[in-house]
Design a protein around this motif. Structure first.
Motif, PDB file in Angstrom:
ATOM      1  N   ALA A 116       0.827  -1.208   0.000  1.00  0.00           N
ATOM      2  CA  ALA A 116       0.000   0.000   0.000  1.00  0.00           C
ATOM      3  C   ALA A 116       0.861   1.258   0.000  1.00  0.00           C
ATOM      4  CB  ALA A 116      -0.937   0.000   1.205  1.00  0.00           C
ATOM      5  N   PHE A 117       2.105   1.145   0.525  1.00  0.00           N
ATOM      6  CA  PHE A 117       2.990   2.308   0.516  1.00  0.00           C
ATOM      7  C   PHE A 117       3.339   2.709  -0.910  1.00  0.00           C
ATOM      8  CE2 PHE A 117       4.008   1.319   5.019  1.00  0.00           C
ATOM      9  CZ  PHE A 117       3.797   2.582   5.532  1.00  0.00           C
ATOM     10  N   ARG A 118       3.557   1.717  -1.782  1.00  0.00           N
ATOM     11  CA  ARG A 118       3.890   2.046  -3.171  1.00  0.00           C
ATOM     12  C   ARG A 118       2.694   2.728  -3.846  1.00  0.00           C
ATOM     13  NH1 ARG A 118       8.123   0.481  -5.923  1.00  0.00           N
ATOM     14  NH2 ARG A 118       8.592  -1.243  -4.504  1.00  0.00           N
ATOM     15  N   THR A 119       1.504   2.252  -3.524  1.00  0.00           N
ATOM     16  CA  THR A 119       0.304   2.898  -4.064  1.00  0.00           C
ATOM     17  C   THR A 119       0.202   4.337  -3.585  1.00  0.00           C
ATOM     18  OG1 THR A 119      -0.851   0.756  -4.106  1.00  0.00           O
ATOM     19  CG2 THR A 119      -2.207   2.755  -4.211  1.00  0.00           C
ATOM     20  N   MET A 120       0.540   4.548  -2.307  1.00  0.00           N
ATOM     21  CA  MET A 120       0.492   5.898  -1.755  1.00  0.00           C
ATOM     22  C   MET A 120       1.508   6.807  -2.448  1.00  0.00           C
ATOM     23  SD  MET A 120       1.003   7.190   2.193  1.00  0.00           S
ATOM     24  CE  MET A 120       2.757   6.791   2.213  1.00  0.00           C
ATOM     25  N   LEU A 121       2.731   6.318  -2.635  1.00  0.00           N
ATOM     26  CA  LEU A 121       3.758   7.124  -3.311  1.00  0.00           C
ATOM     27  C   LEU A 121       3.312   7.491  -4.721  1.00  0.00           C
ATOM     28  CD1 LEU A 121       7.121   5.333  -2.326  1.00  0.00           C
ATOM     29  CD2 LEU A 121       5.925   7.168  -1.130  1.00  0.00           C
ATOM     30  N   ASP A 122       2.734   6.517  -5.420  1.00  0.00           N
ATOM     31  CA  ASP A 122       2.306   6.763  -6.806  1.00  0.00           C
ATOM     32  C   ASP A 122       1.107   7.699  -6.881  1.00  0.00           C
ATOM     33  OD1 ASP A 122       4.317   5.150  -7.747  1.00  0.00           O
ATOM     34  OD2 ASP A 122       3.061   3.353  -7.897  1.00  0.00           O
ATOM     35  N   SER A 123       0.414   7.895  -5.752  1.00  0.00           N
ATOM     36  CA  SER A 123      -0.746   8.794  -5.757  1.00  0.00           C
ATOM     37  C   SER A 123      -0.332  10.262  -5.723  1.00  0.00           C
ATOM     38  CB  SER A 123      -1.659   8.491  -4.565  1.00  0.00           C
ATOM     39  OG  SER A 123      -1.065   8.901  -3.348  1.00  0.00           O
ATOM     40  N   TRP A 124       0.965  10.500  -5.601  1.00  0.00           N
ATOM     41  CA  TRP A 124       1.491  11.868  -5.598  1.00  0.00           C
ATOM     42  C   TRP A 124       2.235  12.116  -6.914  1.00  0.00           C
ATOM     43  CZ3 TRP A 124       3.845  10.451  -0.267  1.00  0.00           C
ATOM     44  CH2 TRP A 124       2.859  10.547   0.720  1.00  0.00           C
ATOM     45  N   PRO A 125       1.546  12.426  -7.999  1.00  0.00           N
ATOM     46  CA  PRO A 125       2.194  12.546  -9.308  1.00  0.00           C
ATOM     47  C   PRO A 125       3.160  13.712  -9.420  1.00  0.00           C
ATOM     48  CG  PRO A 125      -0.081  13.308  -9.423  1.00  0.00           C
ATOM     49  CD  PRO A 125       0.097  12.682  -8.074  1.00  0.00           C
ATOM     50  N   ASP A 126       2.999  14.721  -8.576  1.00  0.00           N
ATOM     51  CA  ASP A 126       3.858  15.900  -8.658  1.00  0.00           C
ATOM     52  C   ASP A 126       4.791  16.059  -7.463  1.00  0.00           C
ATOM     53  OD1 ASP A 126       2.601  16.739 -11.091  1.00  0.00           O
ATOM     54  OD2 ASP A 126       0.913  17.468  -9.880  1.00  0.00           O
ATOM     55  N   SER A 127       4.733  15.129  -6.522  1.00  0.00           N
ATOM     56  CA  SER A 127       5.516  15.246  -5.287  1.00  0.00           C
ATOM     57  C   SER A 127       6.523  14.102  -5.189  1.00  0.00           C
ATOM     58  CB  SER A 127       4.595  15.230  -4.059  1.00  0.00           C
ATOM     59  OG  SER A 127       3.700  16.325  -4.095  1.00  0.00           O
ATOM     60  N   PRO A 128       7.805  14.375  -5.396  1.00  0.00           N
ATOM     61  CA  PRO A 128       8.822  13.332  -5.229  1.00  0.00           C
ATOM     62  C   PRO A 128       8.747  12.739  -3.826  1.00  0.00           C
ATOM     63  CG  PRO A 128       9.770  15.290  -6.251  1.00  0.00           C
ATOM     64  CD  PRO A 128       8.400  15.667  -5.783  1.00  0.00           C
ATOM     65  N   ALA A 129       8.756  11.417  -3.741  1.00  0.00           N
ATOM     66  CA  ALA A 129       8.613  10.762  -2.439  1.00  0.00           C
ATOM     67  C   ALA A 129       9.442   9.487  -2.383  1.00  0.00           C
ATOM     68  CB  ALA A 129       7.142  10.451  -2.163  1.00  0.00           C
ATOM     69  N   LEU A 130       9.970   9.213  -1.170  1.00  0.00           N
ATOM     70  CA  LEU A 130      10.765   8.014  -0.894  1.00  0.00           C
ATOM     71  C   LEU A 130      10.177   7.292   0.305  1.00  0.00           C
ATOM     72  CD1 LEU A 130      14.400   9.487  -0.974  1.00  0.00           C
ATOM     73  CD2 LEU A 130      13.371   8.025  -2.738  1.00  0.00           C
ATOM     74  N   LEU A 131      10.225   5.958   0.278  1.00  0.00           N
ATOM     75  CA  LEU A 131       9.966   5.153   1.462  1.00  0.00           C
ATOM     76  C   LEU A 131      11.322   4.736   2.010  1.00  0.00           C
ATOM     77  CD1 LEU A 131       8.048   3.649   3.397  1.00  0.00           C
ATOM     78  CD2 LEU A 131       8.135   1.706   1.817  1.00  0.00           C
ATOM     79  N   LEU A 132      11.580   5.028   3.293  1.00  0.00           N
ATOM     80  CA  LEU A 132      12.871   4.786   3.920  1.00  0.00           C
ATOM     81  C   LEU A 132      12.718   3.840   5.101  1.00  0.00           C
ATOM     82  CD1 LEU A 132      13.828   8.567   4.087  1.00  0.00           C
ATOM     83  CD2 LEU A 132      14.702   6.934   2.389  1.00  0.00           C
ATOM     84  N   ASP A 133      13.780   3.073   5.389  1.00  0.00           N
ATOM     85  CA  ASP A 133      13.755   2.282   6.618  1.00  0.00           C
ATOM     86  C   ASP A 133      14.418   3.085   7.745  1.00  0.00           C
ATOM     87  OD1 ASP A 133      16.513   2.049   6.338  1.00  0.00           O
ATOM     88  OD2 ASP A 133      16.503  -0.098   5.917  1.00  0.00           O
ATOM     89  N   SER A 134      14.663   2.462   8.897  1.00  0.00           N
ATOM     90  CA  SER A 134      15.171   3.196  10.059  1.00  0.00           C
ATOM     91  C   SER A 134      16.586   3.721   9.867  1.00  0.00           C
ATOM     92  CB  SER A 134      15.120   2.307  11.307  1.00  0.00           C
ATOM     93  OG  SER A 134      15.970   1.178  11.149  1.00  0.00           O
ATOM     94  N   THR A 135      17.345   3.149   8.916  1.00  0.00           N
ATOM     95  CA  THR A 135      18.699   3.629   8.641  1.00  0.00           C
ATOM     96  C   THR A 135      18.725   4.587   7.456  1.00  0.00           C
ATOM     97  OG1 THR A 135      19.254   1.782   7.155  1.00  0.00           O
ATOM     98  CG2 THR A 135      19.673   1.467   9.499  1.00  0.00           C
ATOM     99  N   LEU A 136      17.549   4.952   6.952  1.00  0.00           N
ATOM    100  CA  LEU A 136      17.386   5.826   5.790  1.00  0.00           C
ATOM    101  C   LEU A 136      17.867   5.171   4.500  1.00  0.00           C
ATOM    102  CD1 LEU A 136      18.186   9.353   7.284  1.00  0.00           C
ATOM    103  CD2 LEU A 136      16.040   8.071   7.252  1.00  0.00           C
ATOM    104  N   ASP A 137      17.884   3.832   4.472  1.00  0.00           N
ATOM    105  CA  ASP A 137      18.037   3.117   3.204  1.00  0.00           C
ATOM    106  C   ASP A 137      16.761   3.337   2.390  1.00  0.00           C
ATOM    107  OD1 ASP A 137      20.569   2.084   3.553  1.00  0.00           O
ATOM    108  OD2 ASP A 137      19.873   0.185   4.397  1.00  0.00           O
ATOM    109  N   ILE A 138      16.910   3.496   1.080  1.00  0.00           N
ATOM    110  CA  ILE A 138      15.775   3.760   0.195  1.00  0.00           C
ATOM    111  C   ILE A 138      15.127   2.439  -0.206  1.00  0.00           C
ATOM    112  CG2 ILE A 138      15.074   4.739  -2.017  1.00  0.00           C
ATOM    113  CD1 ILE A 138      17.473   6.658  -1.789  1.00  0.00           C
TER     114      ILE A 138
END
Length: 267
Positions: A116-138
């Motif tokens: 669902a996180f990937r769906t959420m990221l894709d719902s922002w067509p104009d807003s660059p977004a990353l999902l990160l873990d606790s060490t800030l790995d992408i």
């Protein structure tokens, strides 16, 4: 063998807690805590005996805690945190180092995330977004991100870390010339989790790698401060086209544990 590993990890956390307390003690002055100043003080900041008196514990006990020689109760640590004028973020970090929160996953644990996180990221067509873990790995990104920032797929997986990219990738630094304050805020966020992990954890390996690759930033790596990332406005300078301004926000997530979504909203 497991007992030895646990004992080593506990010893490391005690030392980290002691260093964290000492750093806060050395930043304070007597006037900060309502004590009179004396003309000759060989100690920077407060003396240990002053912190002990303000906390209601013996000088010997506080000294042992700061030296990483003993465990302490939550009640005592709360009193010390108040004496050292810690804010809520620093107090939570101290409690975590003392073992009063659930520890993050051990090194080598596979990090997964809800699709669902990937769906959420894709719902922002104009807003660059990353999902990160606790060490800030992408872990994931959207199309809007690769339209502005270098595509993470061009990097080997072990290099897909936001901190590493900000300090070591010329393309990221050209795009975000004012990268240093963003990095420092992210690094303080990272430290609130890194200090709680055992020596073999990814966070400690990452810290060692940053020290090796950027020894000129040793003052940063030695910094003991922690804090939550604060939203900020950034200006990006793409190779083609005019500068772009975004509001950068870090949204914490429950899964992956300790993870976050970094979203940049056009302004």
């Amino acid at each position: 063998m497991a007992a030895a590993v646990d004992e080593t990890a506990q010893t490391v956390l005690r030392r980290e807690l002691g260093s964290f307390l000492r750093a806060h003690r050395e930043r304070l002055t007597p006037s900060d805590v309502g004590l009179p100043s004396t003309p000759r003080r060989r100690t920077s900041g407060l003396r240990r005996e002053e912190v002990a008196a303000l906390s209601g514990v013996s000088v010997a006990w506080y000294t042992w805690v700061e030296q990483g020689r003993v465990d302490t109760s939550r009640q005592v640590l709360d009193a010390v945190a108040r004496a050292l004028r810690m804010d809520s973020t620093a107090r939570r970090h101290a409690l975590a180092l003392a073992g009063f929160v659930t520890e993050p996953p051990e090194a080598g644990t596979d990090v997964s995330f809800d699709p669902a996180f990937r769906t959420m990221l894709d719902s922002w067509p104009d807003s660059p977004a990353l999902l990160l873990d606790s060490t800030l790995d992408i872990l994931a990104w959207n199309t809007a991100y690769t339209a502005v920032w270098p595509d993470p797929t061009a990097l080997p997986p072990e290099r897909r870390n936001l901190l590493m990219l900000l300090i070591g990738d010329a393309r990221h630094q050209r795009l975000l010339p004012d990268w240093q304050p963003v990095f420092m805020d992210l690094y303080r966020h990272f430290r609130t989790r890194a200090d709680q992990q055992p020596p073999a954890a990814r966070s400690r390996q990452l810290t060692a790698r940053m020290r090796t690759e950027r020894p000129d930033l040793e003052a940063w790596w030695a910094c003991r401060s922690v804090g939550d990332f604060t939203s900020r406005t950034i200006e990006l300078l793409p190779q083609a086209g005019p500068p772009r301004t975004y509001s950068m926000t870090l949204l914490l997530t429950s899964e992956p544990q300790g993870g976050a979504v970094l979203v940049q909203t056009p302004t």
